[in-house]
Motif scaffolding. Structure first.
Motif, PDB file in Angstrom:
ATOM      1  N   ALA A 162      38.344  41.811  50.663  1.00 18.62           N
ATOM      2  CA  ALA A 162      37.888  41.022  49.522  1.00 18.62           C
ATOM      3  C   ALA A 162      39.059  40.224  48.939  1.00 18.62           C
ATOM      4  O   ALA A 162      40.223  40.444  49.288  1.00 18.62           O
ATOM      5  N   THR A 163      38.723  39.283  48.052  1.00 17.07           N
ATOM      6  CA  THR A 163      39.747  38.431  47.464  1.00 17.07           C
ATOM      7  C   THR A 163      39.502  38.231  45.981  1.00 17.07           C
ATOM      8  O   THR A 163      38.361  38.125  45.532  1.00 17.07           O
ATOM      9  N   ARG A 164      40.603  38.156  45.250  1.00 17.42           N
ATOM     10  CA  ARG A 164      40.529  37.619  43.895  1.00 17.42           C
ATOM     11  C   ARG A 164      40.785  36.132  43.984  1.00 17.42           C
ATOM     12  O   ARG A 164      41.839  35.696  44.461  1.00 17.42           O
ATOM     13  N   LEU A 165      39.830  35.336  43.542  1.00 13.98           N
ATOM     14  CA  LEU A 165      39.987  33.894  43.437  1.00 13.98           C
ATOM     15  C   LEU A 165      40.666  33.627  42.095  1.00 13.98           C
ATOM     16  O   LEU A 165      40.101  33.933  41.041  1.00 13.98           O
ATOM     17  N   GLN A 166      41.868  33.055  42.130  1.00 16.04           N
ATOM     18  CA  GLN A 166      42.691  32.900  40.931  1.00 16.04           C
ATOM     19  C   GLN A 166      42.831  31.416  40.582  1.00 16.04           C
ATOM     20  O   GLN A 166      43.782  30.758  40.982  1.00 16.04           O
ATOM     21  N   PRO A 167      41.892  30.869  39.792  1.00 16.00           N
ATOM     22  CA  PRO A 167      41.904  29.431  39.509  1.00 16.00           C
ATOM     23  C   PRO A 167      42.678  29.080  38.235  1.00 16.00           C
ATOM     24  O   PRO A 167      42.173  28.412  37.327  1.00 16.00           O
ATOM     25  N   ILE A 194      36.565  36.599  40.303  1.00 16.85           N
ATOM     26  CA  ILE A 194      37.134  35.307  39.935  1.00 16.85           C
ATOM     27  C   ILE A 194      37.904  35.575  38.648  1.00 16.85           C
ATOM     28  O   ILE A 194      37.296  35.835  37.601  1.00 16.85           O
ATOM     29  N   GLY A 195      39.217  35.571  38.749  1.00 15.26           N
ATOM     30  CA  GLY A 195      40.034  36.024  37.629  1.00 15.26           C
ATOM     31  C   GLY A 195      41.057  34.999  37.199  1.00 15.26           C
ATOM     32  O   GLY A 195      41.855  34.526  38.007  1.00 15.26           O
ATOM     33  N   ILE A 196      41.047  34.651  35.909  1.00 16.04           N
ATOM     34  CA  ILE A 196      41.937  33.636  35.358  1.00 16.04           C
ATOM     35  C   ILE A 196      43.023  34.297  34.515  1.00 16.04           C
ATOM     36  O   ILE A 196      42.731  35.110  33.629  1.00 16.04           O
ATOM     37  N   VAL A 228      38.917  37.391  32.605  1.00 18.20           N
ATOM     38  CA  VAL A 228      40.003  36.615  32.005  1.00 18.20           C
ATOM     39  C   VAL A 228      41.069  37.627  31.611  1.00 18.20           C
ATOM     40  O   VAL A 228      40.806  38.546  30.841  1.00 18.20           O
ATOM     41  N   LEU A 229      42.262  37.463  32.145  1.00 16.02           N
ATOM     42  CA  LEU A 229      43.273  38.506  32.078  1.00 16.02           C
ATOM     43  C   LEU A 229      44.061  38.467  30.774  1.00 16.02           C
ATOM     44  O   LEU A 229      45.295  38.379  30.745  1.00 16.02           O
ATOM     45  N   SER A 230      43.344  38.544  29.669  1.00 15.57           N
ATOM     46  CA  SER A 230      43.968  38.656  28.356  1.00 15.57           C
ATOM     47  C   SER A 230      44.299  40.114  28.082  1.00 15.57           C
ATOM     48  O   SER A 230      43.882  41.017  28.816  1.00 15.57           O
ATOM     49  N   HIS A 231      45.029  40.349  26.997  1.00 20.18           N
ATOM     50  CA  HIS A 231      45.369  41.720  26.635  1.00 20.18           C
ATOM     51  C   HIS A 231      44.099  42.515  26.351  1.00 20.18           C
ATOM     52  O   HIS A 231      43.088  41.972  25.887  1.00 20.18           O
TER      53      HIS A 231
END
Length: 470
Positions: A162-167, A194-196, A228-231
Protein backbone atom coordinates in the motif's frame (compact mmCIF):
# COMPACT_ATOMS: atom_id res chain seq x y z
CA UNK A 1 25.46 -2.96 37.35
CA UNK A 2 26.68 -5.92 35.32
CA UNK A 3 30.01 -5.58 33.53
CA UNK A 4 30.33 -7.44 30.24
CA UNK A 5 33.66 -8.47 28.73
CA UNK A 6 34.69 -10.06 25.46
CA UNK A 7 38.10 -10.85 23.98
CA UNK A 8 38.77 -10.33 20.28
CA UNK A 9 42.19 -10.98 18.72
CA UNK A 10 43.93 -10.83 22.08
CA UNK A 11 42.27 -7.60 23.21
CA UNK A 12 39.71 -7.64 26.03
CA UNK A 13 36.83 -5.20 25.66
CA UNK A 14 34.78 -4.15 28.67
CA UNK A 15 31.24 -2.76 28.66
CA UNK A 16 29.89 -1.19 31.82
CA UNK A 17 26.24 -2.15 31.88
CA UNK A 18 23.56 -3.12 29.40
CA UNK A 19 23.02 0.44 28.17
CA UNK A 20 26.64 0.68 27.04
CA UNK A 21 26.70 -2.85 25.64
CA UNK A 22 23.62 -2.21 23.50
CA UNK A 23 25.04 1.05 22.19
CA UNK A 24 28.44 -0.38 21.35
CA UNK A 25 26.83 -3.36 19.56
CA UNK A 26 24.82 -1.14 17.20
CA UNK A 27 25.92 -1.00 13.55
CA UNK A 28 27.72 2.28 12.93
CA UNK A 29 25.60 5.40 12.64
CA UNK A 30 26.38 9.06 13.01
CA UNK A 31 23.72 9.70 15.65
CA UNK A 32 25.39 7.39 18.14
CA UNK A 33 28.74 9.03 17.38
CA UNK A 34 27.11 12.40 18.04
CA UNK A 35 25.74 11.10 21.36
CA UNK A 36 29.15 9.70 22.30
CA UNK A 37 27.97 6.11 22.74
CA UNK A 38 29.15 4.41 19.53
CA UNK A 39 31.91 1.79 19.47
CA UNK A 40 35.32 3.30 18.69
CA UNK A 41 36.31 0.55 16.24
CA UNK A 42 34.91 -2.32 14.21
CA UNK A 43 36.66 -4.71 16.57
CA UNK A 44 35.01 -3.10 19.58
CA UNK A 45 31.64 -3.30 17.85
CA UNK A 46 32.16 -6.99 17.05
CA UNK A 47 33.15 -7.66 20.66
CA UNK A 48 29.98 -5.95 21.89
CA UNK A 49 27.81 -7.92 19.49
CA UNK A 50 29.48 -11.15 20.61
CA UNK A 51 28.86 -10.32 24.27
CA UNK A 52 25.29 -9.19 23.57
CA UNK A 53 24.50 -12.50 21.88
CA UNK A 54 25.14 -14.25 25.21
CA UNK A 55 22.79 -12.03 27.25
CA UNK A 56 19.62 -13.82 28.37
CA UNK A 57 16.26 -12.36 27.36
CA UNK A 58 15.24 -12.42 31.04
CA UNK A 59 17.92 -9.81 31.67
CA UNK A 60 15.90 -7.19 29.77
CA UNK A 61 12.99 -7.58 32.21
CA UNK A 62 14.98 -6.52 35.27
CA UNK A 63 17.97 -4.59 33.88
CA UNK A 64 16.06 -1.66 32.41
CA UNK A 65 17.76 0.76 30.05
CA UNK A 66 15.55 3.76 30.93
CA UNK A 67 14.38 4.02 34.58
CA UNK A 68 10.88 2.76 35.39
CA UNK A 69 10.33 5.46 38.02
CA UNK A 70 10.93 8.41 35.70
CA UNK A 71 9.75 7.27 32.28
CA UNK A 72 6.17 6.34 31.34
CA UNK A 73 7.27 4.52 28.18
CA UNK A 74 9.32 2.15 30.34
CA UNK A 75 6.32 1.68 32.62
CA UNK A 76 4.13 0.92 29.60
CA UNK A 77 6.63 -1.67 28.36
CA UNK A 78 7.00 -3.40 31.72
CA UNK A 79 3.36 -3.25 32.81
CA UNK A 80 1.99 -4.53 29.50
CA UNK A 81 4.49 -7.36 29.08
CA UNK A 82 2.81 -10.73 28.49
CA UNK A 83 4.68 -13.33 30.55
CA UNK A 84 2.66 -16.20 29.07
CA UNK A 85 3.66 -15.31 25.50
CA UNK A 86 7.22 -14.75 26.70
CA UNK A 87 7.29 -18.24 28.17
CA UNK A 88 7.95 -19.76 24.74
CA UNK A 89 11.27 -17.96 24.46
CA UNK A 90 12.16 -17.07 28.06
CA UNK A 91 15.01 -19.61 28.13
CA UNK A 92 16.80 -18.02 25.18
CA UNK A 93 19.70 -15.62 24.90
CA UNK A 94 19.77 -12.83 22.33
CA UNK A 95 21.75 -15.09 20.03
CA UNK A 96 19.33 -17.92 20.69
CA UNK A 97 16.42 -15.63 19.80
CA UNK A 98 18.07 -14.89 16.45
CA UNK A 99 18.30 -18.61 15.70
CA UNK A 100 14.73 -19.18 16.89
CA UNK A 101 13.38 -16.37 14.70
CA UNK A 102 15.16 -17.59 11.59
CA UNK A 103 13.88 -21.10 12.22
CA UNK A 104 10.35 -19.84 12.81
CA UNK A 105 10.45 -17.75 9.63
CA UNK A 106 11.27 -20.85 7.59
CA UNK A 107 8.33 -22.89 8.92
CA UNK A 108 4.96 -23.30 7.23
CA UNK A 109 3.22 -21.88 10.32
CA UNK A 110 5.60 -18.92 10.56
CA UNK A 111 2.85 -16.30 10.74
CA UNK A 112 1.14 -18.01 13.69
CA UNK A 113 4.41 -18.75 15.47
CA UNK A 114 5.77 -15.22 15.25
CA UNK A 115 2.42 -13.69 16.15
CA UNK A 116 2.18 -15.88 19.26
CA UNK A 117 5.31 -14.37 20.83
CA UNK A 118 4.82 -10.72 19.83
CA UNK A 119 3.27 -9.64 23.12
CA UNK A 120 6.07 -11.40 25.02
CA UNK A 121 8.80 -9.43 23.28
CA UNK A 122 9.90 -6.06 24.61
CA UNK A 123 11.31 -3.38 22.31
CA UNK A 124 14.71 -3.76 23.95
CA UNK A 125 14.74 -7.49 23.13
CA UNK A 126 13.95 -6.97 19.46
CA UNK A 127 16.40 -4.07 19.24
CA UNK A 128 19.09 -6.29 20.74
CA UNK A 129 18.52 -9.18 18.36
CA UNK A 130 18.41 -6.84 15.34
CA UNK A 131 21.93 -5.66 16.20
CA UNK A 132 23.39 -9.13 15.61
CA UNK A 133 21.40 -9.89 12.45
CA UNK A 134 22.52 -9.44 8.86
CA UNK A 135 20.30 -7.58 6.43
CA UNK A 136 19.08 -10.86 4.96
CA UNK A 137 18.07 -12.02 8.46
CA UNK A 138 16.04 -8.86 9.04
CA UNK A 139 14.32 -9.32 5.67
CA UNK A 140 13.56 -13.04 6.15
CA UNK A 141 11.95 -12.66 9.56
CA UNK A 142 10.06 -9.46 8.73
CA UNK A 143 8.61 -11.07 5.62
CA UNK A 144 7.27 -13.96 7.71
CA UNK A 145 5.75 -11.68 10.37
CA UNK A 146 2.37 -10.85 8.81
CA UNK A 147 0.51 -7.95 10.45
CA UNK A 148 -2.72 -6.43 9.12
CA UNK A 149 -4.89 -3.46 10.03
CA UNK A 150 -8.01 -1.98 8.45
CA UNK A 151 -10.21 1.10 8.14
CA UNK A 152 -11.71 1.44 4.62
CA UNK A 153 -8.84 -0.57 3.13
CA UNK A 154 -6.90 -3.48 4.55
CA UNK A 155 -3.18 -2.83 4.99
CA UNK A 156 -0.44 -5.44 5.38
CA UNK A 157 -1.92 -8.44 3.57
CA UNK A 158 0.67 -10.73 1.95
CA UNK A 159 1.31 -9.94 -1.69
CA UNK A 160 0.27 -6.31 -1.31
CA UNK A 161 2.09 -3.01 -1.00
CA UNK A 162 0.00 0.00 0.00
CA UNK A 163 0.98 3.65 -0.32
CA UNK A 164 0.45 6.93 1.42
CA UNK A 165 -0.28 9.52 -1.25
CA UNK A 166 1.37 12.69 0.10
CA UNK A 167 0.08 15.73 -1.84
CA UNK A 168 1.81 18.41 0.23
CA UNK A 169 1.84 22.03 -0.93
CA UNK A 170 3.91 24.95 0.45
CA UNK A 171 0.80 27.14 0.89
CA UNK A 172 -1.86 24.41 1.22
CA UNK A 173 -3.30 25.60 -2.09
CA UNK A 174 -6.35 23.44 -2.94
CA UNK A 175 -5.55 23.36 -6.67
CA UNK A 176 -2.00 22.21 -6.03
CA UNK A 177 -3.16 19.56 -3.59
CA UNK A 178 -5.87 18.37 -6.00
CA UNK A 179 -3.36 18.14 -8.87
CA UNK A 180 -0.92 16.09 -6.77
CA UNK A 181 -3.77 13.86 -5.58
CA UNK A 182 -4.90 13.26 -9.16
CA UNK A 183 -1.33 12.41 -10.16
CA UNK A 184 -1.09 9.81 -7.42
CA UNK A 185 -4.49 8.24 -7.97
CA UNK A 186 -3.86 7.87 -11.71
CA UNK A 187 -0.69 5.96 -10.85
CA UNK A 188 -2.38 3.68 -8.34
CA UNK A 189 -1.26 5.34 -5.11
CA UNK A 190 -3.29 6.30 -2.08
CA UNK A 191 -4.63 3.00 -0.74
CA UNK A 192 -3.05 3.32 2.73
CA UNK A 193 -4.04 6.97 3.13
CA UNK A 194 -4.15 10.30 1.36
CA UNK A 195 -2.22 12.27 3.93
CA UNK A 196 -1.27 15.96 3.91
CA UNK A 197 1.41 17.61 6.03
CA UNK A 198 -0.20 21.04 6.44
CA UNK A 199 1.89 24.17 6.05
CA UNK A 200 0.29 25.46 9.25
CA UNK A 201 -1.12 23.61 12.24
CA UNK A 202 -4.08 25.96 12.69
CA UNK A 203 -7.47 24.33 13.27
CA UNK A 204 -8.99 26.39 10.45
CA UNK A 205 -6.42 25.26 7.87
CA UNK A 206 -6.62 21.66 9.05
CA UNK A 207 -10.40 21.72 8.81
CA UNK A 208 -10.35 23.10 5.27
CA UNK A 209 -7.98 20.34 4.15
CA UNK A 210 -10.05 17.63 5.87
CA UNK A 211 -13.18 18.75 4.06
CA UNK A 212 -11.29 18.95 0.74
CA UNK A 213 -10.00 15.38 1.02
CA UNK A 214 -13.33 14.03 2.22
CA UNK A 215 -15.15 15.67 -0.69
CA UNK A 216 -12.74 14.07 -3.17
CA UNK A 217 -13.08 10.68 -1.49
CA UNK A 218 -16.87 10.74 -1.47
CA UNK A 219 -17.30 12.19 -4.97
CA UNK A 220 -15.27 9.43 -6.57
CA UNK A 221 -16.19 6.75 -4.02
CA UNK A 222 -12.54 6.03 -3.31
CA UNK A 223 -12.03 3.23 -0.78
CA UNK A 224 -9.30 4.90 1.24
CA UNK A 225 -8.87 7.11 4.26
CA UNK A 226 -7.65 10.67 4.59
CA UNK A 227 -5.52 12.38 7.19
CA UNK A 228 -4.20 15.87 7.82
CA UNK A 229 -1.08 15.50 9.91
CA UNK A 230 -1.72 18.24 12.45
CA UNK A 231 -0.95 17.86 16.14
CA UNK A 232 -3.20 15.39 17.92
CA UNK A 233 -4.81 18.11 20.05
CA UNK A 234 -5.79 20.04 16.91
CA UNK A 235 -7.41 16.94 15.46
CA UNK A 236 -9.26 16.18 18.71
CA UNK A 237 -10.62 19.71 18.74
CA UNK A 238 -11.91 19.25 15.19
CA UNK A 239 -13.48 15.89 16.07
CA UNK A 240 -15.50 17.71 18.74
CA UNK A 241 -16.62 20.20 16.07
CA UNK A 242 -17.80 17.46 13.69
CA UNK A 243 -15.03 17.66 11.09
CA UNK A 244 -14.66 14.58 8.83
CA UNK A 245 -11.69 13.01 10.61
CA UNK A 246 -10.73 9.52 9.44
CA UNK A 247 -7.32 9.02 11.05
CA UNK A 248 -5.75 10.72 14.05
CA UNK A 249 -2.07 11.50 13.49
CA UNK A 250 0.82 12.02 15.87
CA UNK A 251 4.59 11.71 15.90
CA UNK A 252 5.82 9.65 18.85
CA UNK A 253 9.18 8.70 20.34
CA UNK A 254 10.74 6.20 22.73
CA UNK A 255 11.08 8.20 25.94
CA UNK A 256 8.72 10.26 28.05
CA UNK A 257 10.93 13.31 27.60
CA UNK A 258 10.93 13.06 23.81
CA UNK A 259 7.16 12.63 23.73
CA UNK A 260 6.80 15.65 26.00
CA UNK A 261 8.76 17.56 23.38
CA UNK A 262 6.08 16.51 20.89
CA UNK A 263 3.45 17.76 23.34
CA UNK A 264 1.95 14.33 24.05
CA UNK A 265 1.79 11.61 26.68
CA UNK A 266 0.33 8.12 26.69
CA UNK A 267 -3.00 9.02 28.29
CA UNK A 268 -3.58 11.82 25.75
CA UNK A 269 -2.88 9.44 22.87
CA UNK A 270 -5.32 6.92 24.31
CA UNK A 271 -7.94 9.64 24.59
CA UNK A 272 -7.35 10.60 20.96
CA UNK A 273 -7.66 6.97 19.90
CA UNK A 274 -11.04 6.68 21.59
CA UNK A 275 -12.19 9.99 20.07
CA UNK A 276 -11.32 8.78 16.57
CA UNK A 277 -13.02 5.44 17.10
CA UNK A 278 -16.17 7.11 18.39
CA UNK A 279 -16.86 8.45 14.88
CA UNK A 280 -17.22 4.93 13.42
CA UNK A 281 -16.12 6.07 9.95
CA UNK A 282 -14.33 2.87 9.00
CA UNK A 283 -16.05 0.25 6.86
CA UNK A 284 -13.78 -2.80 7.12
CA UNK A 285 -12.05 -2.00 10.41
CA UNK A 286 -11.67 0.53 13.21
CA UNK A 287 -7.92 1.15 13.46
CA UNK A 288 -7.85 4.95 13.52
CA UNK A 289 -4.37 6.07 14.57
CA UNK A 290 -1.57 7.08 12.18
CA UNK A 291 1.78 7.30 13.98
CA UNK A 292 5.20 8.38 12.75
CA UNK A 293 8.59 7.74 14.31
CA UNK A 294 12.24 8.12 13.34
CA UNK A 295 15.69 7.23 14.61
CA UNK A 296 17.29 10.22 16.30
CA UNK A 297 14.15 11.97 17.52
CA UNK A 298 14.97 11.43 21.21
CA UNK A 299 18.55 12.59 20.75
CA UNK A 300 17.44 15.69 18.87
CA UNK A 301 15.15 16.50 21.81
CA UNK A 302 17.92 15.91 24.37
CA UNK A 303 15.80 13.12 25.86
CA UNK A 304 18.01 10.12 25.09
CA UNK A 305 19.65 9.38 28.44
CA UNK A 306 19.06 6.15 30.30
CA UNK A 307 20.14 4.49 33.54
CA UNK A 308 23.09 6.24 35.15
CA UNK A 309 22.76 9.18 32.78
CA UNK A 310 24.28 7.17 29.94
CA UNK A 311 23.08 7.79 26.37
CA UNK A 312 20.86 5.05 24.96
CA UNK A 313 21.53 4.27 21.31
CA UNK A 314 19.06 5.75 18.83
CA UNK A 315 17.94 2.43 17.34
CA UNK A 316 16.89 1.05 20.74
CA UNK A 317 15.02 4.25 21.49
CA UNK A 318 13.28 3.96 18.13
CA UNK A 319 12.15 0.43 18.99
CA UNK A 320 10.79 1.73 22.30
CA UNK A 321 8.56 4.12 20.35
CA UNK A 322 6.86 1.05 18.92
CA UNK A 323 5.63 0.16 22.40
CA UNK A 324 3.66 3.42 22.38
CA UNK A 325 2.36 2.59 18.90
CA UNK A 326 1.41 -0.97 19.83
CA UNK A 327 -0.67 0.26 22.74
CA UNK A 328 -2.89 2.24 20.33
CA UNK A 329 -3.61 -0.51 17.75
CA UNK A 330 -2.97 1.87 14.82
CA UNK A 331 -3.90 1.58 11.17
CA UNK A 332 -0.50 2.87 10.09
CA UNK A 333 2.96 3.29 11.62
CA UNK A 334 5.95 4.45 9.66
CA UNK A 335 9.50 5.44 10.38
CA UNK A 336 10.68 8.47 8.41
CA UNK A 337 14.01 6.79 8.12
CA UNK A 338 16.26 9.45 6.58
CA UNK A 339 14.25 12.60 7.30
CA UNK A 340 16.01 13.94 10.38
CA UNK A 341 19.32 14.24 8.54
CA UNK A 342 22.93 13.06 8.30
CA UNK A 343 23.62 14.00 11.91
CA UNK A 344 21.73 10.81 12.78
CA UNK A 345 22.03 8.64 9.64
CA UNK A 346 25.00 9.85 7.66
CA UNK A 347 24.79 8.11 4.31
CA UNK A 348 22.89 5.67 2.12
CA UNK A 349 24.38 2.63 3.85
CA UNK A 350 23.24 3.80 7.28
CA UNK A 351 19.79 4.75 5.97
CA UNK A 352 19.29 1.36 4.32
CA UNK A 353 20.33 -0.50 7.45
CA UNK A 354 18.13 1.66 9.69
CA UNK A 355 15.12 1.18 7.43
CA UNK A 356 15.46 -2.59 7.58
CA UNK A 357 15.97 -2.52 11.36
CA UNK A 358 12.94 -0.33 11.99
CA UNK A 359 10.71 -2.42 9.74
CA UNK A 360 11.88 -5.67 11.36
CA UNK A 361 11.41 -4.39 14.92
CA UNK A 362 7.98 -2.90 14.21
CA UNK A 363 6.58 -6.00 12.54
CA UNK A 364 8.03 -8.33 15.16
CA UNK A 365 6.26 -6.30 17.84
CA UNK A 366 2.97 -6.64 15.94
CA UNK A 367 2.69 -3.36 14.05
CA UNK A 368 1.46 -2.72 10.47
CA UNK A 369 4.84 -1.20 9.68
CA UNK A 370 5.59 1.17 6.84
CA UNK A 371 8.65 3.21 5.91
CA UNK A 372 9.11 6.65 4.44
CA UNK A 373 12.07 5.78 2.20
CA UNK A 374 13.72 9.17 2.23
CA UNK A 375 16.76 11.37 2.70
CA UNK A 376 17.65 15.03 3.01
CA UNK A 377 19.67 16.81 0.36
CA UNK A 378 22.68 17.32 2.66
CA UNK A 379 23.02 13.58 3.39
CA UNK A 380 25.55 11.39 1.59
CA UNK A 381 22.73 9.52 -0.17
CA UNK A 382 20.89 9.59 -3.49
CA UNK A 383 17.91 8.07 -5.24
CA UNK A 384 19.85 4.90 -6.08
CA UNK A 385 20.11 4.24 -2.34
CA UNK A 386 16.36 4.72 -2.05
CA UNK A 387 15.80 2.27 -4.93
CA UNK A 388 17.85 -0.28 -3.02
CA UNK A 389 15.98 0.24 0.24
CA UNK A 390 12.57 0.20 -1.49
CA UNK A 391 13.39 -3.08 -3.21
CA UNK A 392 14.64 -4.67 0.01
CA UNK A 393 11.58 -3.50 1.94
CA UNK A 394 9.25 -4.78 -0.76
CA UNK A 395 10.94 -8.16 -0.43
CA UNK A 396 10.61 -7.93 3.36
CA UNK A 397 6.84 -7.40 3.12
CA UNK A 398 6.61 -3.75 4.14
CA UNK A 399 2.97 -2.74 4.69
CA UNK A 400 3.18 0.63 2.93
CA UNK A 401 5.54 3.32 1.69
CA UNK A 402 5.11 7.05 1.12
CA UNK A 403 5.05 8.58 -2.37
CA UNK A 404 5.10 12.20 -3.55
CA UNK A 405 5.08 13.78 -7.03
CA UNK A 406 8.50 13.33 -8.61
CA UNK A 407 9.98 11.99 -5.34
CA UNK A 408 10.51 15.62 -4.26
CA UNK A 409 8.42 16.99 -1.40
CA UNK A 410 8.24 20.69 -2.21
CA UNK A 411 6.76 21.60 1.17
CA UNK A 412 8.94 19.61 3.59
CA UNK A 413 12.05 19.92 1.42
CA UNK A 414 13.26 16.33 1.37
CA UNK A 415 13.51 13.46 -1.11
CA UNK A 416 11.15 10.49 -0.85
CA UNK A 417 9.68 8.07 -3.41
CA UNK A 418 7.67 8.91 -6.50
CA UNK A 419 4.44 7.27 -7.63
CA UNK A 420 6.45 5.69 -10.45
CA UNK A 421 8.81 4.11 -7.91
CA UNK A 422 5.81 2.32 -6.39
CA UNK A 423 4.77 1.05 -9.83
CA UNK A 424 8.29 -0.29 -10.31
CA UNK A 425 8.44 -2.28 -7.11
CA UNK A 426 4.89 -3.62 -7.45
CA UNK A 427 5.67 -4.82 -10.97
CA UNK A 428 9.07 -6.34 -10.20
CA UNK A 429 7.94 -8.12 -7.03
CA UNK A 430 4.41 -8.99 -8.16
CA UNK A 431 2.72 -6.88 -5.48
CA UNK A 432 -0.78 -5.38 -5.64
CA UNK A 433 -2.55 -2.47 -3.94
CA UNK A 434 -4.85 -3.09 -1.00
CA UNK A 435 -7.72 -5.30 -2.27
CA UNK A 436 -10.49 -2.74 -1.79
CA UNK A 437 -8.49 -0.11 -3.67
CA UNK A 438 -7.49 -2.56 -6.39
CA UNK A 439 -11.18 -3.35 -6.96
CA UNK A 440 -11.91 0.39 -7.27
CA UNK A 441 -9.18 0.81 -9.88
CA UNK A 442 -10.70 -2.08 -11.78
CA UNK A 443 -14.22 -0.60 -11.63
CA UNK A 444 -12.94 2.65 -13.12
CA UNK A 445 -11.21 0.80 -15.94
CA UNK A 446 -7.80 2.01 -14.75
CA UNK A 447 -6.27 -1.48 -14.80
CA UNK A 448 -6.13 -4.12 -17.52
CA UNK A 449 -7.05 -7.79 -17.23
CA UNK A 450 -3.69 -8.63 -15.66
CA UNK A 451 -4.14 -5.98 -12.97
CA UNK A 452 -1.62 -3.52 -14.43
CA UNK A 453 -2.45 0.17 -14.71
CA UNK A 454 -3.62 1.27 -18.13
CA UNK A 455 -1.84 4.02 -20.02
CA UNK A 456 -4.44 6.69 -19.32
CA UNK A 457 -4.01 10.44 -18.98
CA UNK A 458 -5.95 12.85 -16.82
CA UNK A 459 -8.12 14.05 -19.70
CA UNK A 460 -9.53 10.59 -20.27
CA UNK A 461 -9.86 9.66 -16.62
CA UNK A 462 -13.06 9.63 -14.55
CA UNK A 463 -10.99 11.62 -12.03
CA UNK A 464 -10.50 14.60 -14.34
CA UNK A 465 -12.98 16.68 -12.30
CA UNK A 466 -10.34 16.87 -9.55
CA UNK A 467 -8.58 19.66 -11.42
CA UNK A 468 -11.61 21.21 -13.10
CA UNK A 469 -13.34 24.24 -11.64
CA UNK A 470 -11.12 24.55 -8.56
Amino acid sequence: MTTYTQQVSGTTYQFDGLVELMAKATPLRSGDELAGCAAHSDAGRAAAQWALADVSLETFLHDLLVPYETDEVTRLIVDSHDRIAFGQISHLTVGGLRDWLLDAAAREDSVTTLRSVAAGLTPEMVAAVSKIMRNQDLISVARAAEVTSAFRTTVGLPGTLATRLQPNHPTDDPRGIAAATLDGLLLGSGDAVIGINPATDSPHATSDLLYLLDEVRQRFEIPTQSCVLSHVTTTMELIDKGAPVDLVFQSVAGTEGANSGFGVHVSLLREANEAGRSLHRGTVGNNVMYLETGQGSALSAGAHLGVGGKPVDQQTLEARAYAVCRDLEPLLVNTVVGFIGPEYLYDGKQIVRAGLEDHFCGKLLGLPMGVDVCYTNHAEADQDDMDTLLTLLGTAGVAFVIAVPGADDVMLGYQSLSFHDVLYVRQVLGLKPAPEFAAWLDRLGMVDTSGRLRDIDAAGSPLRELTVGR
